[in-house]
Design an enzyme around this catalytic site. Structure first.
Site, PDB file in Angstrom:
ATOM      1  N   CYS A 115       0.836  -1.209   0.000  1.00  0.00           N
ATOM      2  CA  CYS A 115       0.000   0.000   0.000  1.00  0.00           C
ATOM      3  C   CYS A 115       0.865   1.251   0.000  1.00  0.00           C
ATOM      4  CB  CYS A 115      -0.922   0.026   1.224  1.00  0.00           C
ATOM      5  SG  CYS A 115      -2.485  -0.831   1.001  1.00  0.00           S
ATOM      6  N   CYS A 197      -8.280  -2.875  -4.288  1.00  0.00           N
ATOM      7  CA  CYS A 197      -7.572  -3.710  -5.266  1.00  0.00           C
ATOM      8  C   CYS A 197      -8.183  -5.110  -5.302  1.00  0.00           C
ATOM      9  CB  CYS A 197      -6.104  -3.827  -4.870  1.00  0.00           C
ATOM     10  SG  CYS A 197      -5.213  -2.262  -4.893  1.00  0.00           S
ATOM     11  N   CYS A 223      -5.409   1.914   4.145  1.00  0.00           N
ATOM     12  CA  CYS A 223      -4.226   1.805   3.293  1.00  0.00           C
ATOM     13  C   CYS A 223      -3.165   2.828   3.676  1.00  0.00           C
ATOM     14  CB  CYS A 223      -4.608   1.963   1.833  1.00  0.00           C
ATOM     15  SG  CYS A 223      -5.789   3.245   1.511  1.00  0.00           S
TER      16      CYS A 223
HETATM   17  S1  SF4 Z   1      -4.817  -2.806  -1.377  1.00  0.00           S
HETATM   18 FE1  SF4 Z   1      -3.584  -4.693  -1.570  1.00  0.00          FE
HETATM   19  S2  SF4 Z   1      -2.835  -4.826  -3.691  1.00  0.00           S
HETATM   20 FE2  SF4 Z   1      -3.644  -2.731  -3.320  1.00  0.00          FE
HETATM   21  S3  SF4 Z   1      -1.856  -1.553  -2.816  1.00  0.00           S
HETATM   22 FE3  SF4 Z   1      -2.723  -2.250  -0.855  1.00  0.00          FE
HETATM   23  S4  SF4 Z   1      -1.771  -4.254  -0.362  1.00  0.00           S
HETATM   24 FE4  SF4 Z   1      -1.301  -3.721  -2.534  1.00  0.00          FE
END
Ligand code: SF4
Length: 234
Positions: A115, A197, A223
């Site tokens: 993230c 995501c 995130c």
């Molecule tokens: S939500 Fe998941 S895939 Fe997207 S940036 Fe964060 S950890 Fe990576």
């Protein structure tokens, strides 16, 4: 505007409607303010309200390159309906480069680092070019969002942060979407109340918290975009 000048507005804005907050933002900052959106239900309400108070608004998104096809489809519909070109901010590393540098499936081995690389760093880069940013966060979404003001100084990124829906409920958001025929992500109709995501989002089951579908299996709920400190310092 600097941090010290926010005090009076921060208090006054708490009685303003979302339209009033957005009008103030566009009057004050012009092209130095932009809406940040991942095109969730709240984001769509903000975009629609913004289009009614200011035709030429700026809109950007953090394209992690791991978004759902339904999200990319909604982005196309947003551009058509509102006549905007979405400013897409990409991570420094492509998915392939990230796999080479950090190993395969970083979202499983270290989602905070993933993230940070795919959302927080690109956001920091984008915000360094702005005086203010507009988000669609609501106070009742997570514990860490409970104290947000409609207009506040963003200590983490060093600019003004505007949260016009801070006091809205999820019901209000959906009432607005239905009343104004606002486009929305079709995944919402398949039990995805919160969409990020593909690797880190699943549908929620009956009775689960609306954000239970984000980072399932991890204690992580954010995130890092709306928390006081970076989750990871690179
Ligand atoms: S939500 Fe998941 S895939 Fe997207 S940036 Fe964060 S950890 Fe990576």
């Amino acid at each position: 505007m600097v941090k010290e000048q926010i005090g009076d507005v921060e208090v006054a804005a708490e009685t303003w409607t979302a339209e009033q907050v957005l009008r103030w933002a566009f009057d004050k900052f012009g092209s130095r303010v932009a809406i940040s959106s991942a095109f969730g239900a709240e984001g769509m309400a903000v975009i629609d309200i913004a289009s009614r108070v200011h035709k030429e608004f700026r809109l950007f998104t953090l394209d992690t390159e791991f978004l759902f096809p339904e999200t990319y489809n909604l982005m196309d519909r947003v551009e058509q309906r509102y006549g905007v070109t979405i400013e897409r901010v990409f991570p420094l590393l492509t998915p392939e480069e990230q796999a080479r540098v950090h190993g395969e499936a970083l979202w499983k081995s270290n989602p905070d680092l993933c993230c940070n690389a795919r959302k927080v760093e690109p956001l920091r880069r984008k915000l360094s070019q702005l005086d203010a940013w507009i988000t669609s966060i609501r106070r009742d979404q997570t514990a860490s969002r409970a104290g947000v003001r409609k207009i506040q100084w963003d200590e983490k990124f060093g600019l003004v942060k505007i949260n016009p829906l801070a006091d809205w409920t999820s019901k209000q958001v959906w009432r607005y979407i239905v009343a104004h025929d606002v486009p929305y992500n079709s995944l919402h109709d398949q039990n995805y109340p919160s969409i990020g995501c593909t690797h880190c989002t699943r549908a929620v089951r009956a009775g689960e918290d609306p954000r239970a579908g984000r980072w399932p299996g991890f204690a992580k709920t954010e995130c890092g975009l709306h928390q006081k400190d970076d989750l990871v310092v690179l």
